[in-house]
Design an enzyme around this catalytic site. Sequence first.
Site, PDB file in Angstrom:
ATOM      1  N   ASP A 182      -2.317   5.735  -3.977  1.00 37.69           N
ATOM      2  CA  ASP A 182      -1.586   6.680  -4.820  1.00 37.69           C
ATOM      3  C   ASP A 182      -0.601   5.943  -5.731  1.00 37.69           C
ATOM      4  O   ASP A 182       0.423   6.494  -6.138  1.00 37.69           O
ATOM      5  CB  ASP A 182      -0.829   7.712  -3.966  1.00 37.69           C
ATOM      6  N   HIS A 242      -1.181   3.744   2.491  1.00 34.23           N
ATOM      7  CA  HIS A 242       0.208   4.201   2.700  1.00 34.23           C
ATOM      8  C   HIS A 242       0.240   5.321   3.716  1.00 34.23           C
ATOM      9  O   HIS A 242      -0.792   5.850   4.113  1.00 34.23           O
ATOM     10  CB  HIS A 242       0.869   4.588   1.377  1.00 34.23           C
ATOM     11  N   HIS A 286       1.161   8.495   3.939  1.00 34.58           N
ATOM     12  CA  HIS A 286       1.040   9.951   3.777  1.00 34.58           C
ATOM     13  C   HIS A 286      -0.140  10.498   4.579  1.00 34.58           C
ATOM     14  O   HIS A 286      -1.203   9.872   4.669  1.00 34.58           O
ATOM     15  CB  HIS A 286       0.901  10.320   2.296  1.00 34.58           C
ATOM     16  N   HIS A 313       5.532   4.833  -4.948  1.00 35.37           N
ATOM     17  CA  HIS A 313       5.122   6.146  -4.413  1.00 35.37           C
ATOM     18  C   HIS A 313       5.599   6.253  -2.964  1.00 35.37           C
ATOM     19  O   HIS A 313       6.194   7.248  -2.567  1.00 35.37           O
ATOM     20  CB  HIS A 313       3.603   6.255  -4.518  1.00 35.37           C
ATOM     21  N   ASP A 319      -2.396  12.727   4.144  1.00 39.36           N
ATOM     22  CA  ASP A 319      -3.735  12.892   3.543  1.00 39.36           C
ATOM     23  C   ASP A 319      -4.481  11.562   3.436  1.00 39.36           C
ATOM     24  O   ASP A 319      -5.665  11.548   3.090  1.00 39.36           O
ATOM     25  CB  ASP A 319      -3.643  13.600   2.173  1.00 39.36           C
ATOM     26  N   HIS A 320      -3.826  10.446   3.759  1.00 42.27           N
ATOM     27  CA  HIS A 320      -4.491   9.138   3.728  1.00 42.27           C
ATOM     28  C   HIS A 320      -4.727   8.552   5.119  1.00 42.27           C
ATOM     29  O   HIS A 320      -5.539   7.631   5.262  1.00 42.27           O
ATOM     30  CB  HIS A 320      -3.682   8.160   2.859  1.00 42.27           C
ATOM     31  N   HIS A 368      -6.959  10.005  -5.469  1.00 42.39           N
ATOM     32  CA  HIS A 368      -7.081  11.423  -5.830  1.00 42.39           C
ATOM     33  C   HIS A 368      -7.854  11.635  -7.122  1.00 42.39           C
ATOM     34  O   HIS A 368      -7.817  10.790  -8.017  1.00 42.39           O
ATOM     35  CB  HIS A 368      -5.691  12.055  -6.014  1.00 42.39           C
TER      36      HIS A 368
HETATM   37 FE    FE Z   1      -2.235  11.184  -1.531  1.00 40.77          FE
HETATM   38 ZN    ZN Z   2       0.463   9.714  -1.234  1.00 38.53          ZN
END
Ligand code: FE
Ligand code: ZN
Length: 256
Positions: free
Chosen positions: A134, A56, A58, A115, A60-61, A172
Site C-alpha cells: 500500500d 505491512h 493492516h 502508509h 486486509d494484508h 489494491h
Molecule cells: Fe490495504
Molecule cells: Zn494498508
Amino acid sequence: MTTSIRLLPCLTDNYGVLVHDPATGATASIDAPEPGLILSALDENGWTLSHLLITHHHADHIQGGPELKARFPALKVVGPAKEAAQIGFLDTLVREGDTVRVGSLEARVIDTPGHTRGQVNYHFPGEALAFTGDTLFSLGCGRAFEAPYAVLWSSLVKLAALPGETKVYCGHEYTQANARFALTIEPDNPALKARAEEVARLRAENRPTLPTTIAAERAANPFLRAAAPSVQAAVGMAGADPADVFAEIRARKDRF
Ligand code: FE
Ligand code: ZN
C-alpha cells in the site's frame, strides 16, 4: 523457464499475488488478504505454498496468514521487522537491503515507511518485478497513516528509482479512482490521459489494471511527479521542494 505470476482479486478491492519459480517449485504469496482464494489458486496450478511475504500489518494484508501457516507447516513467513509485534506470526524479520530467497528467485527488501511505520516492499531485480503493497498504487499512493508526508515521499522516491521496465503489483485496485484525482492535477498529461482511458476500458470489462510499470507511473502518477514543473505549477508551487509539493498533492487527495 519463466516465473509464473497469478494476480488474485480478493475481498472488495484487494489483490493477492502468487509468484511461482518453476525451477524449484517454490511459490510465494505476497500478503494474505483472502486465504480461500489463495488456496484455490494454488490448487488449480498444482503449487505448494513455500513463502508468504508480508508488506505491512493492516488486517486486509495479513488476515489469511495463520490459516496459510496451518495449511502449509513448512511455510516461511517473511515480514517487516518494525511491525513484527503487530503481525505476530512472522518467522523471518526483514529490513532495507535484506535479501529474501524464494527458490532460485531473489528479492531485495526496500523499507517504504509512510502508509505504515514499518512497511517493506519486495523487489525481484532478476525478474523485473516489484510488490509495492500500500505504498505505491497505480496513479496513486497509500495514505500516510503512520508517518509524516515527507517520509512517504522518501519511500516513493526509492520506488521511482527502480528500473523503468520493472512490473509493479500493488495491494489494491484503486486505479480508476486514482485516475480521476490525477486528472485534476495534470489534465493535459498525455501519458495520464492514455492510461485513464485504458483503465476505464479494463474496468468496464472487470479486468485488473495491474501490473503497471515504474516507467508508466513516473510518466503519469502525480505522486511520483512532485518535481515536475507541470505538477508544481498546477498546485501553485513552482520551484518548491518536491517533498512539500508531494505533501500538498497528498493532502488534496485526502480531501478528494
Ligand atoms: Fe490495504
Ligand atoms: Zn494498508
